[in-house]
Design a protein around this motif. Structure first.
Motif, PDB file in Angstrom:
ATOM      1  N   ALA A  44       0.958  -0.988  -0.122  1.00  0.00           N
ATOM      2  CA  ALA A  44       0.099   0.063   0.007  1.00  0.00           C
ATOM      3  C   ALA A  44       0.888   1.276  -0.003  1.00  0.00           C
ATOM      4  CB  ALA A  44      -1.045   0.004   1.117  1.00  0.00           C
ATOM      5  N   ASN A  45       0.398   2.112  -0.779  1.00  0.00           N
ATOM      6  CA  ASN A  45       1.280   3.531  -0.840  1.00  0.00           C
ATOM      7  C   ASN A  45       1.222   4.353   0.615  1.00  0.00           C
ATOM      8  OD1 ASN A  45      -0.742   5.543  -0.934  1.00  0.00           O
ATOM      9  ND2 ASN A  45      -0.977   5.286  -3.283  1.00  0.00           N
ATOM     10  N   THR A  46       0.440   3.896   1.278  1.00  0.00           N
ATOM     11  CA  THR A  46       0.388   4.761   2.725  1.00  0.00           C
ATOM     12  C   THR A  46       1.065   4.188   3.664  1.00  0.00           C
ATOM     13  OG1 THR A  46      -1.586   3.101   3.187  1.00  0.00           O
ATOM     14  CG2 THR A  46      -2.147   5.388   2.326  1.00  0.00           C
ATOM     15  N   PHE A  89       9.091   3.606  -7.491  1.00  0.00           N
ATOM     16  CA  PHE A  89       7.533   3.814  -7.269  1.00  0.00           C
ATOM     17  C   PHE A  89       7.543   4.501  -5.895  1.00  0.00           C
ATOM     18  CE2 PHE A  89       5.601   0.377 -10.185  1.00  0.00           C
ATOM     19  CZ  PHE A  89       6.842  -0.203 -10.420  1.00  0.00           C
ATOM     20  N   TYR A  90       7.211   5.730  -5.898  1.00  0.00           N
ATOM     21  CA  TYR A  90       7.434   6.724  -4.690  1.00  0.00           C
ATOM     22  C   TYR A  90       6.304   6.808  -3.935  1.00  0.00           C
ATOM     23  CZ  TYR A  90      11.345   8.521  -7.360  1.00  0.00           C
ATOM     24  OH  TYR A  90      12.656   8.830  -7.952  1.00  0.00           O
ATOM     25  N   PHE A  91       6.291   6.513  -2.465  1.00  0.00           N
ATOM     26  CA  PHE A  91       5.545   6.755  -1.663  1.00  0.00           C
ATOM     27  C   PHE A  91       5.008   8.163  -1.454  1.00  0.00           C
ATOM     28  CE2 PHE A  91       7.283   2.792  -0.401  1.00  0.00           C
ATOM     29  CZ  PHE A  91       6.415   1.930  -0.080  1.00  0.00           C
ATOM     30  N   ASN A  92       5.876   9.208  -1.535  1.00  0.00           N
ATOM     31  CA  ASN A  92       5.571  10.497  -1.680  1.00  0.00           C
ATOM     32  C   ASN A  92       4.575  11.076  -0.648  1.00  0.00           C
ATOM     33  OD1 ASN A  92       5.946  13.096  -2.820  1.00  0.00           O
ATOM     34  ND2 ASN A  92       4.478  12.777  -4.266  1.00  0.00           N
ATOM     35  N   HIS A  93       4.765  10.634   0.815  1.00  0.00           N
ATOM     36  CA  HIS A  93       3.818  10.984   1.626  1.00  0.00           C
ATOM     37  C   HIS A  93       3.433  12.410   1.749  1.00  0.00           C
ATOM     38  CE1 HIS A  93       3.912   6.777   3.164  1.00  0.00           C
ATOM     39  NE2 HIS A  93       5.136   6.817   3.061  1.00  0.00           N
ATOM     40  N   PHE A 127      -3.066   1.100  -3.733  1.00  0.00           N
ATOM     41  CA  PHE A 127      -1.747   0.053  -3.953  1.00  0.00           C
ATOM     42  C   PHE A 127      -1.101   0.807  -5.202  1.00  0.00           C
ATOM     43  CE2 PHE A 127      -4.431  -2.392  -1.433  1.00  0.00           C
ATOM     44  CZ  PHE A 127      -3.387  -2.813  -0.608  1.00  0.00           C
ATOM     45  N   TYR A 128      -1.626   1.875  -5.830  1.00  0.00           N
ATOM     46  CA  TYR A 128      -0.824   2.540  -6.995  1.00  0.00           C
ATOM     47  C   TYR A 128      -0.011   3.740  -6.645  1.00  0.00           C
ATOM     48  CZ  TYR A 128      -3.618  -0.462 -10.065  1.00  0.00           C
ATOM     49  OH  TYR A 128      -3.763  -1.538 -10.615  1.00  0.00           O
ATOM     50  N   PHE A 129       0.993   3.928  -7.170  1.00  0.00           N
ATOM     51  CA  PHE A 129       1.929   4.968  -6.885  1.00  0.00           C
ATOM     52  C   PHE A 129       2.245   5.864  -7.884  1.00  0.00           C
ATOM     53  CE2 PHE A 129       4.430   2.890  -2.971  1.00  0.00           C
ATOM     54  CZ  PHE A 129       3.573   1.909  -3.055  1.00  0.00           C
ATOM     55  N   PHE A 130       2.850   6.995  -7.433  1.00  0.00           N
ATOM     56  CA  PHE A 130       3.370   7.883  -8.471  1.00  0.00           C
ATOM     57  C   PHE A 130       4.824   7.248  -8.921  1.00  0.00           C
ATOM     58  CE2 PHE A 130       6.492  11.168  -9.618  1.00  0.00           C
ATOM     59  CZ  PHE A 130       5.730  11.873 -10.631  1.00  0.00           C
TER      60      PHE A 130
HETATM   61  C1  LIG Z   1      -2.082   6.788  -3.193  1.00  0.00           C
HETATM   62  O1  LIG Z   1      -3.202   6.115  -3.473  1.00  0.00           O
HETATM   63  C2  LIG Z   1      -4.136   7.363  -3.368  1.00  0.00           C
HETATM   64  C3  LIG Z   1      -5.359   6.658  -3.643  1.00  0.00           C
HETATM   65  O2  LIG Z   1      -5.890   5.714  -2.843  1.00  0.00           O
HETATM   66  C4  LIG Z   1      -3.809   8.616  -4.196  1.00  0.00           C
HETATM   67  O3  LIG Z   1      -4.821   9.559  -4.184  1.00  0.00           O
HETATM   68  C5  LIG Z   1      -2.433   8.987  -3.879  1.00  0.00           C
HETATM   69  O4  LIG Z   1      -2.093   9.856  -4.992  1.00  0.00           O
HETATM   70  C6  LIG Z   1      -1.389   7.941  -3.995  1.00  0.00           C
HETATM   71  N1  LIG Z   1      -0.139   8.346  -3.444  1.00  0.00           N
HETATM   72  C7  LIG Z   1       0.838   8.168  -4.402  1.00  0.00           C
HETATM   73  C8  LIG Z   1       2.186   8.362  -3.883  1.00  0.00           C
HETATM   74  O5  LIG Z   1       0.889   7.579  -5.507  1.00  0.00           O
END
Ligand SMILES: *[C@@H]1O[C@H](CO)[C@@H](O)[C@H](O)[C@H]1NC(C)=O
Length: 293
Positions: free
Chosen positions: A67-69, A177-181, A218-221
């Motif tokens: 998960a990207n979180t 694949f960045y978490f970019n919090h 689950f999708y990342f930048f």
């Molecule tokens: C992580 O997922 C959310 C959608 O649930 C999205 O809005 C957010 O941009 C994503 N974060 C990154 C870093 O891609």
């Protein structure tokens, strides 16, 4: 052991697993119960800190998506058993999900497996947006020693090599694949470097059935970077039709019941990891049903 007894033992084991977080991977979850359904699960890193994954289960293998979180450290080596390929998914603007089997290009496949790293790129080029967007998941194709040459490079997507000639010996050969919090904006890599190569994996992706869709978290930048002349791409600036991408790490489960170790017609049941239980036919006993009662 009787069937009721076996179910009791498995139930107690499952409860302990849930409470104490015995699971460190989707493979652990599958090994404990091969009937587990694909979906979102909590697993633990080695410090027993929980994080969320999507386990995409098939028969005795599967893919783990993070998960990207996630904000805890990820012991990524615990999440895969094969570096031969990864499943890379993308989410397009219409909300559809597609995937491609990503591999090393054929001419290097026997020498250089893929590299999967968490917030590191040992032996590989540094991802361009690491400073403001880390941590990141790293999918390395060619290591620096090979990628720094003016040779043919690229990636393999759904069984086809997509190639370019590295004209300036920049050693980039990766997808990050960045978490970019903190929701930073990506640095623009000299305002360039689009190419067909940047889109091939998207264009040739195959549809994922909606029953196997990953939740959006689950999708990342991400960033795809190949050489200098292979291209540099981020969504949606260069890859217009894509919202995000997900890295699916492959695990294989060696079923301890295949082939069955139980003798004299006994039935075998996996019991976590490489453990199994034999349920003996009438008239036989022993852990492998090897004794006549
Ligand atoms: C992580 O997922 C959310 C959608 O649930 C999205 O809005 C957010 O941009 C994503 N974060 C990154 C870093 O891609």
């Amino acid at each position: 052991m009787s069937k009721a007894m076996r179910i009791l033992v498995l139930t107690v084991y499952c409860l302990i697993g849930a409470v104490h977080g015995l699971y460190h991977s989707c493979k652990d979850i599958y090994a404990n119960d091969p009937n587990s359904v694909s979906g979102t699960y909590q697993i633990m890193n080695r410090k027993q800190e929980p994080f969320t994954v999507y386990c995409d289960f098939y028969a005795d293998y599967g893919y783990t998506y993070i998960a990207n979180t996630t904000s805890v450290h990820i012991d990524i080596d615990d999440l895969y058993t094969s570096k031969t390929h990864a499943m890379v998914r993308h989410l397009n603007l219409a909300g559809r999900q597609k995937e491609t089997k990503m591999e090393q290009i054929s001419k290097y496949s026997s020498q250089f497996p893929l590299s999967f790293q968490y917030n590191a790129n040992v032996g590989y080029a540094m991802p361009y947006n690491h400073q403001q967007m880390a941590p990141y998941l790293y999918l390395g194709f060619l290591p620096l020693t090979v990628a720094q040459n003016r040779n043919q490079q690229g990636y393999r997507s759904n069984g086809v090599d997509y190639l370019f000639n590295n004209c300036d010996s920049n050693p980039n050969s990766y997808m990050a694949f960045y978490f970019n919090h903190n929701h930073h904006v990506a640095l623009n890599y000299a305002g360039c470097c689009d190419s067909t190569l940047m889109h091939d994996w998207v264009t040739h992706g195959t549809d994922v059935p909606s029953s196997r869709y990953l939740p959006q978290e689950f999708y990342f930048f991400f960033e795809l970077h190949m050489g200098g002349c292979g291209g540099y791409a981020i969504p949606p600036t260069i890859i217009h039709d894509v919202q995000g991408a997900a890295l699916g790490l492959r695990f294989d489960y060696e079923n301890p019941c295949v082939p069955s170790p139980c003798q004299n017609g006994g039935s075998c049941y996996p019991n976590g990891g490489n453990q199994f239980i034999c349920e003996c036919s009438e008239g036989f006993t022993g852990t492998l049903c090897q004794n006549i009662a």
